[in-house]
Enzyme design. Structure first.
Site, PDB file in Angstrom:
ATOM      1  N   LEU A   1       3.149  -3.342  -6.522  1.00 12.52           N
ATOM      2  CA  LEU A   1       4.318  -2.469  -6.627  1.00 12.52           C
ATOM      3  C   LEU A   1       5.091  -2.886  -7.868  1.00 12.52           C
ATOM      4  O   LEU A   1       5.106  -4.072  -8.228  1.00 12.52           O
ATOM      5  CB  LEU A   1       5.230  -2.612  -5.398  1.00 12.52           C
ATOM      6  CG  LEU A   1       4.712  -2.149  -4.035  1.00 12.52           C
ATOM      7  CD1 LEU A   1       5.739  -2.468  -2.955  1.00 12.52           C
ATOM      8  CD2 LEU A   1       4.391  -0.664  -4.045  1.00 12.52           C
ATOM      9  N   ASP A   2       5.750  -1.929  -8.518  1.00 16.49           N
ATOM     10  CA  ASP A   2       6.616  -2.271  -9.641  1.00 16.49           C
ATOM     11  C   ASP A   2       7.707  -3.224  -9.174  1.00 16.49           C
ATOM     12  O   ASP A   2       8.114  -3.213  -8.004  1.00 16.49           O
ATOM     13  CB  ASP A   2       7.271  -1.016 -10.221  1.00 16.49           C
ATOM     14  CG  ASP A   2       6.310  -0.183 -11.050  1.00 16.49           C
ATOM     15  OD1 ASP A   2       5.198  -0.667 -11.355  1.00 16.49           O
ATOM     16  OD2 ASP A   2       6.672   0.957 -11.395  1.00 16.49           O
ATOM     17  N   ARG A   3       8.195  -4.002 -10.097  1.00 19.89           N
ATOM     18  CA  ARG A   3       9.224  -4.994  -9.777  1.00 19.89           C
ATOM     19  C   ARG A   3      10.441  -4.376  -9.094  1.00 19.89           C
ATOM     20  O   ARG A   3      10.983  -4.931  -8.145  1.00 19.89           O
ATOM     21  CB  ARG A   3       9.642  -5.708 -11.063  1.00 19.89           C
ATOM     22  CG  ARG A   3      10.643  -6.819 -10.857  1.00 19.89           C
ATOM     23  CD  ARG A   3      10.910  -7.558 -12.158  1.00 19.89           C
ATOM     24  NE  ARG A   3      11.812  -8.676 -11.966  1.00 19.89           N
ATOM     25  CZ  ARG A   3      12.137  -9.546 -12.922  1.00 19.89           C
ATOM     26  NH1 ARG A   3      11.615  -9.405 -14.133  1.00 19.89           N
ATOM     27  NH2 ARG A   3      12.961 -10.543 -12.673  1.00 19.89           N
ATOM     28  N   GLU A   4      10.875  -3.208  -9.586  1.00 20.07           N
ATOM     29  CA  GLU A   4      12.091  -2.595  -9.039  1.00 20.07           C
ATOM     30  C   GLU A   4      11.818  -1.691  -7.836  1.00 20.07           C
ATOM     31  O   GLU A   4      12.747  -1.073  -7.313  1.00 20.07           O
ATOM     32  CB  GLU A   4      12.817  -1.807 -10.129  1.00 20.07           C
ATOM     33  CG  GLU A   4      13.409  -2.692 -11.215  1.00 20.07           C
ATOM     34  CD  GLU A   4      14.297  -3.804 -10.653  1.00 20.07           C
ATOM     35  OE1 GLU A   4      15.113  -3.515  -9.759  1.00 20.07           O
ATOM     36  OE2 GLU A   4      14.148  -4.954 -11.088  1.00 20.07           O
ATOM     37  N   THR A   5      10.569  -1.599  -7.415  1.00 19.34           N
ATOM     38  CA  THR A   5      10.231  -0.796  -6.239  1.00 19.34           C
ATOM     39  C   THR A   5      10.178  -1.692  -5.008  1.00 19.34           C
ATOM     40  O   THR A   5       9.538  -2.736  -5.016  1.00 19.34           O
ATOM     41  CB  THR A   5       8.868  -0.106  -6.426  1.00 19.34           C
ATOM     42  OG1 THR A   5       8.905   0.698  -7.597  1.00 19.34           O
ATOM     43  CG2 THR A   5       8.531   0.771  -5.228  1.00 19.34           C
TER      44      THR A   5
END
Length: 334
Positions: free
Chosen positions: A148-152
Site C-alpha cells: 500500500l502507498d505510505r499515505e494509504t
C-alpha cells in the site's frame, strides 16, 4: 564470506559464490532472493547483475521474476558494497505491532495506519514489515504479500509461511482477489457506477525543482507502447456536500492507479499531494484533513491453506470518519 540465506554454499571461485536454495525459499522470485542474500547492495545494482547474465540459476541465465525451487544452484557474482557512511540518525526499526484483523499460522492481516511505509527504502529507514519483525523476533518468516502507498491506510496482508506467500501472491497476480478502497473525491461524481479502462505509464519527474526525480504516473493513449492496461471500477457510496465518497475496486494493481484514474476524470482525491488540487488541499488541511482520503477498506481472497473464501474489512480511521461526518447531510449521517 557473506552469510548464506536458507542454504549452503555449494562452492566458490574467484569471489563468485554458488548458493543452494533451501526449502523455505522455494517459490521465491530470484530478485527477492538476491535482495535478501546481498543485504546492503542497492536494488538497482541487483537488477543490473541479473540483466547482465552474471547471475545464473543451474548454470543458465534467468530473469528477475524466475521462481526458484529447493535445491536450485544460484551463481552470485562478487559485489562491491558502497562505503558505509555512519548516520547518527540511523537506528534499528522500533518494535511495533499493528491492529490485527485476522491471524493464524499462515497469515497476518493488519489495519495499516496512514503515514507508515510498508517497507524501508527510497529514503525511508524502515516500514511496517521491519517493525513487525522486531516486535516478533521469534517469528521464522514474515513477508509482505502486497503493498500500500505510505499515505494509504487499511487492510495489509503479511505471510507467515513461504507457501502462504506464493499462493496469495499468485491470487493477486491472477486478479483473483477483490480489493476495494474508499476514496473521497472533489466534486459531484456524475454517475452511480463507472468503469475506467485507461492505460497508465510510470515516469520520473525531470527538472530541478523539489519534485525532480520523483516517480509519477500518467494516463496515456491506448496505442502507447509504454502504457499498461489499468482497470478501475467506481461506485458512488455517498454524496457529502461538495465531495463524493466512492467505493473503488481495482482489477489491476498499477502504481498510483486509483489516484491517477480518478484525477483523470476531473475528480482528484481530497488531500492528494501529487495529483490533487493543491490550493484546495491547503484549506482541507486547515479543516483537519491532513492526508489523502484513500483507505483500503475491503479485501477478499481465498485462504492459502484451506481455500475457503475470506473477506476482511478495515473501518475508516477516525480522522477520515470525522471529516466525512462534518460534510454528511444531517438527515443521513455516515
Amino acid at each position: 564470506m557473506k552469510r548464506i540465506i536458507g542454504a549452503a554454499a555449494a562452492g566458490s571461485q574467484g569471489g563468485v559464490k554458488t548458493v543452494a536454495v533451501g526449502e523455505e525459499f522455494a517459490g521465491q522470485r530470484l530478485d527477492n532472493f538476491l535482495l535478501r542474500e546481498l543485504k546492503g547492495v542497492p536494488k538497482t545494482h541487483v537488477y543490473r547483475i541479473i540483466r547482465s547474465g552474471e547471475v545464473r540459476v543451474n548454470k543458465g541465465r534467468a530473469g528477475a521474476d524466475t521462481r526458484l525451487e529447493a535445491g536450485d544452484l544460484v551463481r552470485v557474482p562478487p559485489v562491491r558494497l558502497p562505503e558505509r557512511v555512519t548516520d547518527p540518525a540511523a537506528r534499528p526499526a522500533p518494535a511495533r505491532e499493528f491492529p490485527v484483523l485476522l491471524e493464524d499460522e499462515h497469515l497476518l492481516a493488519i489495519d495499516k495506519p496512514a503515514g507508515v511505509a510498508v517497507h524501508g527504502g527510497s529514503g525511508v529507514s524502515f516500514g511496517v514489515i521491519e517493525q513487525l519483525r522486531q516486535a516478533r523476533s521469534a517469528a521464522r518468516f514474515l513477508e509482505l504479500v502486497h503493498r500500500l502507498d505510505r499515505e494509504t491506510s487499511g487492510v495489509l496482508l503479511v505471510a507467515k509461511r513461504r507457501s502462504a506467500l506464493t499462493r496469495l501472491q499468485d491470487q493477486f497476480r491472477g486478479r483473483e482477489t477483490g480489493k476495494t478502497y474508499l476514496a473521497l473525491v472533489v466534486g459531484a461524481w456524475p454517475v452511480n457506477k463507472k468503469v475506467i479502462d485507461l492505460p497508465l505509464h510510470k515516469f520520473m519527474v525531470a527538472g530541478d525543482d523539489e519534485a525532480a526525480g520523483e516517480r509519477r504516473v500518467k494516463v496515456v493513449a491506448r496505442d502507447d507502447p509504454d502504457g499498461m492496461r489499468s482497470i478501475t471500477l467506481v461506485k458512488v457510496a455517498r454524496r457529502l456536500g461538495s465531495y463524493t465518497l466512492l467505493e473503488v475496486t481495482i482489477k489491476t494493481g498499477r502504481t498510483h492507479q486509483i489516484r491517477v484514474h480518478l484525477a483523470s476524470q476531473g475528480h482528484p482525491i481530497a488531500g492528494d499531494d501529487k495529483y490533487g488540487d493543491f490550493e484546495l488541499n491547503k484549506s482541507l488541511h486547515r479543516e483537519g484533513l491532513k492526508r489523502m482520503f484513500l483507505h483500503a477498506w475491503r479485501l477478499q481472497f481465498q485462504h492459502p491453506a484451506s481455500g475457503e473464501p475470506v473477506a476482511l474489512e478495515a473501518p475508516l480511521p477516525s480522522d477520515l470518519q470525522q471529516f466525512a461526518d462534518r460534510h454528511a447531510p444531517t438527515s443521513a449521517p455516515v
